[in-house]
Write a protein that holds these residues in place. Structure first.
Motif, PDB file in Angstrom:
ATOM      1  N   ALA A   9       0.836  -1.202   0.000  1.00 44.32           N
ATOM      2  CA  ALA A   9       0.000   0.000   0.000  1.00 44.32           C
ATOM      3  C   ALA A   9       0.870   1.252   0.000  1.00 44.32           C
ATOM      4  N   TRP A  10       1.926   1.269   0.807  1.00 48.26           N
ATOM      5  CA  TRP A  10       2.780   2.451   0.897  1.00 48.26           C
ATOM      6  C   TRP A  10       3.473   2.719  -0.434  1.00 48.26           C
ATOM      7  N   VAL A  11       4.020   1.688  -1.069  1.00 42.77           N
ATOM      8  CA  VAL A  11       4.680   1.883  -2.357  1.00 42.77           C
ATOM      9  C   VAL A  11       3.674   2.370  -3.400  1.00 42.77           C
ATOM     10  N   GLY A  12       2.472   1.834  -3.401  1.00 40.53           N
ATOM     11  CA  GLY A  12       1.441   2.317  -4.307  1.00 40.53           C
ATOM     12  C   GLY A  12       1.119   3.784  -4.075  1.00 40.53           C
ATOM     13  N   ASN A  13       1.037   4.172  -2.816  1.00 43.80           N
ATOM     14  CA  ASN A  13       0.774   5.576  -2.489  1.00 43.80           C
ATOM     15  C   ASN A  13       1.975   6.468  -2.816  1.00 43.80           C
ATOM     16  N   TYR A  14       3.174   5.927  -2.648  1.00 44.87           N
ATOM     17  CA  TYR A  14       4.382   6.669  -3.027  1.00 44.87           C
ATOM     18  C   TYR A  14       4.351   6.954  -4.526  1.00 44.87           C
ATOM     19  N   ARG A  15       4.025   5.935  -5.295  1.00 46.10           N
ATOM     20  CA  ARG A  15       3.960   6.102  -6.748  1.00 46.10           C
ATOM     21  C   ARG A  15       2.869   7.112  -7.132  1.00 46.10           C
ATOM     22  N   LYS A  16       1.750   7.084  -6.440  1.00 41.35           N
ATOM     23  CA  LYS A  16       0.679   8.058  -6.689  1.00 41.35           C
ATOM     24  C   LYS A  16       1.181   9.472  -6.403  1.00 41.35           C
ATOM     25  N   ALA A  17       1.881   9.640  -5.288  1.00 46.78           N
ATOM     26  CA  ALA A  17       2.438  10.951  -4.945  1.00 46.78           C
ATOM     27  C   ALA A  17       3.476  11.382  -5.986  1.00 46.78           C
ATOM     28  N   TRP A  18       4.282  10.442  -6.451  1.00 38.63           N
ATOM     29  CA  TRP A  18       5.315  10.706  -7.448  1.00 38.63           C
ATOM     30  C   TRP A  18       4.684  11.189  -8.750  1.00 38.63           C
ATOM     31  N   GLU A  19       3.568  10.580  -9.113  1.00 37.41           N
ATOM     32  CA  GLU A  19       2.914  10.905 -10.384  1.00 37.41           C
ATOM     33  C   GLU A  19       2.026  12.151 -10.313  1.00 37.41           C
ATOM     34  N   THR A  20       1.610  12.560  -9.124  1.00 42.26           N
ATOM     35  CA  THR A  20       0.726  13.716  -9.008  1.00 42.26           C
ATOM     36  C   THR A  20       1.434  14.958  -8.469  1.00 42.26           C
ATOM     37  N   ASN A  21       2.481  14.751  -7.683  1.00 43.64           N
ATOM     38  CA  ASN A  21       3.149  15.843  -6.971  1.00 43.64           C
ATOM     39  C   ASN A  21       2.162  16.647  -6.126  1.00 43.64           C
ATOM     40  N   ASP A  22       1.138  15.975  -5.670  1.00 49.56           N
ATOM     41  CA  ASP A  22       0.137  16.605  -4.806  1.00 49.56           C
ATOM     42  C   ASP A  22       0.703  16.640  -3.382  1.00 49.56           C
ATOM     43  N   PRO A  23       0.855  17.827  -2.799  1.00 49.91           N
ATOM     44  CA  PRO A  23       1.433  17.909  -1.450  1.00 49.91           C
ATOM     45  C   PRO A  23       0.712  17.037  -0.428  1.00 49.91           C
ATOM     46  N   ARG A  24      -0.601  16.897  -0.562  1.00 50.94           N
ATOM     47  CA  ARG A  24      -1.358  16.063   0.381  1.00 50.94           C
ATOM     48  C   ARG A  24      -0.954  14.600   0.241  1.00 50.94           C
ATOM     49  N   HIS A  25      -0.817  14.120  -1.001  1.00 55.72           N
ATOM     50  CA  HIS A  25      -0.409  12.732  -1.219  1.00 55.72           C
ATOM     51  C   HIS A  25       1.001  12.487  -0.696  1.00 55.72           C
ATOM     52  N   ILE A  26       1.890  13.440  -0.918  1.00 61.38           N
ATOM     53  CA  ILE A  26       3.265  13.305  -0.416  1.00 61.38           C
ATOM     54  C   ILE A  26       3.255  13.264   1.109  1.00 61.38           C
ATOM     55  N   GLY A  27       2.593  14.230   1.714  1.00 62.55           N
ATOM     56  CA  GLY A  27       2.557  14.315   3.177  1.00 62.55           C
ATOM     57  C   GLY A  27       1.941  13.103   3.833  1.00 62.55           C
ATOM     58  N   ASP A  28       0.925  12.525   3.197  1.00 64.52           N
ATOM     59  CA  ASP A  28       0.249  11.360   3.777  1.00 64.52           C
ATOM     60  C   ASP A  28       1.154  10.129   3.875  1.00 64.52           C
ATOM     61  N   LEU A  29       2.250  10.130   3.158  1.00 65.16           N
ATOM     62  CA  LEU A  29       3.176   8.991   3.200  1.00 65.16           C
ATOM     63  C   LEU A  29       3.979   8.934   4.501  1.00 65.16           C
ATOM     64  N   PHE A  30       4.133  10.070   5.161  1.00 65.67           N
ATOM     65  CA  PHE A  30       5.108  10.197   6.243  1.00 65.67           C
ATOM     66  C   PHE A  30       4.485  10.628   7.561  1.00 65.67           C
ATOM     67  N   THR A  31       5.092  10.172   8.654  1.00 64.22           N
ATOM     68  CA  THR A  31       4.692  10.647   9.972  1.00 64.22           C
ATOM     69  C   THR A  31       5.105  12.108  10.119  1.00 64.22           C
ATOM     70  N   GLU A  32       4.547  12.760  11.095  1.00 63.00           N
ATOM     71  CA  GLU A  32       4.853  14.174  11.338  1.00 63.00           C
ATOM     72  C   GLU A  32       6.354  14.393  11.555  1.00 63.00           C
ATOM     73  N   ASP A  33       7.020  13.436  12.206  1.00 65.92           N
ATOM     74  CA  ASP A  33       8.441  13.593  12.539  1.00 65.92           C
ATOM     75  C   ASP A  33       9.350  12.651  11.736  1.00 65.92           C
ATOM     76  N   ALA A  34       8.919  12.282  10.547  1.00 63.42           N
ATOM     77  CA  ALA A  34       9.671  11.323   9.721  1.00 63.42           C
ATOM     78  C   ALA A  34      11.038  11.865   9.310  1.00 63.42           C
ATOM     79  N   ALA A  35      11.925  10.918   9.004  1.00 65.26           N
ATOM     80  CA  ALA A  35      13.234  11.234   8.437  1.00 65.26           C
ATOM     81  C   ALA A  35      13.327  10.574   7.070  1.00 65.26           C
ATOM     82  N   TYR A  36      13.632  11.371   6.055  1.00 66.92           N
ATOM     83  CA  TYR A  36      13.751  10.901   4.670  1.00 66.92           C
ATOM     84  C   TYR A  36      15.187  11.125   4.241  1.00 66.92           C
TER      85      TYR A  36
END
Length: 119
Positions: A9-36
């Motif tokens: 599910a996470w990889v699918g959502n990552y790909r969705k965020a990658w293809e849309t560049n929608d800030p909401r989709h990107i943000g939904d992938l990560f916790t508030e205090d995530a490290a990337y």
């Protein structure tokens, strides 16, 4: 807690965020205090807002890549994913290390990427 279903599910959502560049989709992938970590020894992007900002600063254009992946290892603590990303002029092998929380958001995400030599 990480499971194959959560990783898929996470990889699918990552790909969705990658293809849309929608800030909401990107943000939904990560916790508030995530490290990337965009590379293993790079300074991480810390926190959801920073991750969204930095992602959008170097975004790929939608439809400019193809992406194939499969899990190498999935435990309760982490997942390792092997992938290939193909751009119009370049191909990259990827190894991702992913740590999800109980809600399926990344607490920590590290990319290892290697550009294929041109033949």
């Amino acid at each position: 807690m990480t499971s194959l279903d959560a990783v898929t599910a996470w990889v699918g959502n990552y790909r969705k965020a990658w293809e849309t560049n929608d800030p909401r989709h990107i943000g939904d992938l990560f916790t508030e205090d995530a490290a990337y970590f965009t590379e293993p020894y790079a300074e991480p992007w810390l926190g959801r807002d920073t991750i969204v900002e930095k992602w959008l600063a170097i975004k790929d254009e939608p439809g400019s890549t193809t992406f194939e992946w499969h899990p190498l290892l999935v435990t309760e603590e982490l997942a390792m994913i092997e992938a290939t990303t193909t751009y119009p002029n370049d191909v990259y092998s990827n190894l991702w290390v992913l740590r999800l929380d109980n809600l399926g958001q990344a607490r920590q995400f590290t990319e290892w990427w290697m550009k294929h030599p041109r033949s």
